[in-house]
Design a protein around this motif. Structure first.
Motif, mmCIF file in Angstrom:
data_model
loop_
_atom_site.group_PDB
_atom_site.id
_atom_site.type_symbol
_atom_site.label_atom_id
_atom_site.label_comp_id
_atom_site.label_asym_id
_atom_site.label_seq_id
_atom_site.Cartn_x
_atom_site.Cartn_y
_atom_site.Cartn_z
ATOM 1 N N MET A 21 29.756 22.840 57.746
ATOM 2 C CA MET A 21 30.865 22.394 56.815
ATOM 3 C C MET A 21 30.628 22.941 55.338
ATOM 4 S SD MET A 21 33.026 19.235 55.678
ATOM 5 C CE MET A 21 31.654 18.495 54.927
ATOM 6 N N VAL A 22 29.343 22.429 54.994
ATOM 7 C CA VAL A 22 28.918 22.776 53.362
ATOM 8 C C VAL A 22 28.577 24.252 53.303
ATOM 9 C CG1 VAL A 22 26.781 22.611 51.887
ATOM 10 C CG2 VAL A 22 27.681 20.653 53.226
ATOM 11 N N GLY A 23 28.039 25.017 54.290
ATOM 12 C CA GLY A 23 27.838 26.349 54.144
ATOM 13 C C GLY A 23 29.343 27.170 54.166
ATOM 14 N N CYS A 24 30.232 26.758 55.057
ATOM 15 C CA CYS A 24 31.672 27.198 54.665
ATOM 16 C C CYS A 24 32.384 27.079 53.588
ATOM 17 C CB CYS A 24 32.438 26.685 56.089
ATOM 18 S SG CYS A 24 32.095 27.426 57.610
ATOM 19 N N VAL A 25 32.158 25.889 53.095
ATOM 20 C CA VAL A 25 32.894 25.748 51.731
ATOM 21 C C VAL A 25 32.031 26.456 50.597
ATOM 22 C CG1 VAL A 25 33.356 23.847 49.980
ATOM 23 C CG2 VAL A 25 33.504 23.165 52.342
ATOM 24 N N MET A 26 30.722 26.803 50.694
ATOM 25 C CA MET A 26 30.317 27.461 49.645
ATOM 26 C C MET A 26 30.585 28.973 49.828
ATOM 27 S SD MET A 26 28.327 25.373 47.817
ATOM 28 C CE MET A 26 27.486 26.681 46.966
ATOM 29 N N GLU A 27 30.402 29.540 51.085
ATOM 30 C CA GLU A 27 31.206 30.707 51.363
ATOM 31 C C GLU A 27 32.662 31.051 50.710
ATOM 32 O OE1 GLU A 27 29.756 33.467 54.652
ATOM 33 O OE2 GLU A 27 30.382 31.531 55.557
ATOM 34 N N TRP A 28 33.634 30.093 51.075
ATOM 35 C CA TRP A 28 34.738 30.175 50.365
ATOM 36 C C TRP A 28 35.089 30.249 48.855
ATOM 37 C CZ3 TRP A 28 38.431 27.115 47.804
ATOM 38 C CH2 TRP A 28 39.479 27.397 47.876
ATOM 39 N N LEU A 29 34.090 29.301 48.368
ATOM 40 C CA LEU A 29 34.198 29.279 46.952
ATOM 41 C C LEU A 29 33.583 30.573 46.081
ATOM 42 C CD1 LEU A 29 32.911 25.538 46.398
ATOM 43 C CD2 LEU A 29 34.890 26.441 45.931
ATOM 44 N N MET A 30 32.430 31.126 46.961
ATOM 45 C CA MET A 30 32.060 32.300 46.251
ATOM 46 C C MET A 30 32.765 33.468 46.626
ATOM 47 S SD MET A 30 28.059 31.990 48.078
ATOM 48 C CE MET A 30 27.439 33.450 47.823
ATOM 49 N N ASP A 31 33.481 33.482 47.527
ATOM 50 C CA ASP A 31 34.519 34.672 47.843
ATOM 51 C C ASP A 31 35.709 34.287 46.732
ATOM 52 O OD1 ASP A 31 35.865 36.712 49.621
ATOM 53 O OD2 ASP A 31 37.294 35.303 49.524
ATOM 54 N N ARG A 32 35.950 33.155 46.500
ATOM 55 C CA ARG A 32 37.137 33.185 45.664
ATOM 56 C C ARG A 32 36.803 33.484 44.306
ATOM 57 N NH1 ARG A 32 39.753 26.873 44.252
ATOM 58 N NH2 ARG A 32 41.484 27.681 42.742
ATOM 59 N N ARG A 33 35.282 33.069 43.822
ATOM 60 C CA ARG A 33 35.011 33.510 42.591
ATOM 61 C C ARG A 33 34.787 35.101 42.207
ATOM 62 N NH1 ARG A 33 29.466 30.504 40.582
ATOM 63 N NH2 ARG A 33 30.982 29.027 40.616
ATOM 64 N N ALA A 34 34.374 35.617 43.493
ATOM 65 C CA ALA A 34 34.490 36.968 43.501
ATOM 66 C C ALA A 34 35.498 37.681 43.325
ATOM 67 C CB ALA A 34 33.636 37.579 44.897
ATOM 68 N N ARG A 35 36.551 37.206 43.951
ATOM 69 C CA ARG A 35 38.175 37.634 43.964
ATOM 70 C C ARG A 35 38.487 37.487 42.407
ATOM 71 N NH1 ARG A 35 41.007 38.793 48.346
ATOM 72 N NH2 ARG A 35 39.904 38.544 50.265
ATOM 73 N N ARG A 36 38.223 36.327 41.932
ATOM 74 C CA ARG A 36 39.017 36.218 40.233
ATOM 75 C C ARG A 36 38.130 37.082 39.628
ATOM 76 N NH1 ARG A 36 38.931 29.798 39.701
ATOM 77 N NH2 ARG A 36 41.126 29.453 40.772
ATOM 78 N N ASN A 37 36.648 37.275 39.621
ATOM 79 C CA ASN A 37 35.939 38.260 38.770
ATOM 80 C C ASN A 37 36.550 39.737 38.849
ATOM 81 O OD1 ASN A 37 34.599 35.914 37.789
ATOM 82 N ND2 ASN A 37 32.847 36.324 39.195
#
Length: 337
Positions: free
Chosen positions: A296-312
């Motif tokens: 779960m921690v890994g999946c949440v981190m992946e989602w947050l990284m993807d979200r940040r990348a999309r915002r950038n």
């Protein structure tokens, strides 16, 4: 290739396997028998009918003389050695009972269980119940469960009923007695009924946890090669749901184990019944929860990284568009001048 997706994938796979083992442990003889939820030791059941060395001056008020005569008579006839040692019998008075009991030696539990016709232990698993005897005997140091055990049919949401098999075995024995004769408390089965009700909920939670972990493993494989936002969001949802239900299952198991064993020992020790918590199963279910928690921690981190990348990415794209418009205005101004 996204190597960071390997971590939740591996964690989900381990959690999937461990949760499966929790559900199917003990579903057939000699398969993870030590991973029981609750185990009952019945090798001393019926000893309350026989006066101990400290109470030989009077027979138990709740036990009839015929019950004592039947049990001691069968025990004395168990083999030639005991027949030679025990010569007085119950007719010589209650003072001889102490000598009779002491002459049976350390294997008295095995002899009594054999004469009563019951098994020496019963174990509860999530989907069935197993029973058997101890080897070399119930009172030996380091005694273990014999391999010639039997298990009930595998059933989803299994109901743990100990009174029915015990009564059937007692009635089929040479003594032809029942649990009423042994003063078996009704509160024991009531405690087991409550335990079975709790385990019905955990069965559903384990099934949900297994489904979430298995699906998460498969979808995590996809994210190694490409990671659409919708899949990362689904992985996060599956991991959170799976971790939550496995946590509930493990918590219910822990509470049910403690309450059931405390209640059974409270009412059962006086009649020779002892209950034990399954320590290995307790560890197994919490480890399964832990691995899915890491996923779960890994999946949440992946989602947050993807979200940040999309915002950038969106910010850079917007900046390029603004910069392009500014340059066009400057060029137009210069041409006019």
């Amino acid at each position: 290739m996204r190597f960071q997706a390997l971590f939740p994938m591996l964690m989900a796979f381990v959690a999937f396997v461990l949760a499966l083992l929790c559900m199917f442990a003990g579903n057939k003889p000699n398969f993870m028998e030590d991973y029981h939820i609750v185990s009952l030791n019945t090798s001393l059941l019926g000893h309350n009918l026989i006066p101990s060395a400290s109470t030989t001056t009077s027979a138990p008020k709740s036990t009839s003389t015929s019950d004592l005569s039947n049990i001691l008579g069968h025990l004395k006839r168990s083999d030639n050695e005991e027949r030679n040692i025990i010569t007085s019998g119950i007719d010589s008075g209650l003072s001889s009972l102490e000598n009779d009991l002491n002459s049976l030696g350390n294997d008295v539990a095995d002899k009594l269980a054999r004469e009563l016709g019951i098994k020496e232990w019963y174990s509860l698993h999530l989907m069935d119940m197993c029973e058997g005897t101890f080897t070399p005997n119930a009172t030996a140091a380091g005694a273990s469960k014999a391999s010639n055990m039997t298990c009930s049919n595998r059933t989803a949401m299994y109901h743990f009923d100990i009174t029915t098999p015990l009564n059937n075995e007692l009635m089929a024995s040479p003594l032809h007695i029942n649990l009423t004769t042994l003063k078996f408390p009704d509160d024991i089965q009531k405690g087991l009924d409550a335990l079975s009700t709790s385990l019905n909920a955990t069965f559903v939670f384990y099934a949900m946890g297994i489904a979430c972990a298995g699906t998460l493993f498969l979808t995590s494989i996809l994210t190694i090669f490409f990671a659409p936002h919708i899949i990362l969001l689904a992985n996060m949802f599956l991991s959170i749901l799976g971790t939550f239900v496995l946590m509930l299952a493990s918590a219910i198991i822990t509470v049910a184990q403690n309450k059931a064993t405390d209640l059974i020992n409270k009412f059962g020790n006086d009649v020779g019944l002892y209950a034990y918590k399954g320590g290995k199963f307790h560890k197994l279910t919490w480890v399964a929860f832990g691995f899915l928690g890491f996923a779960m921690v890994g999946c949440v981190m992946e989602w947050l990284m993807d979200r940040r990348a999309r915002r950038n990415g969106a910010a850079n794209e917007g900046g390029e568009k603004k910069d392009g418009l500014f340059r066009r205005v400057v060029r137009v101004g210069r041409s006019v001048v």
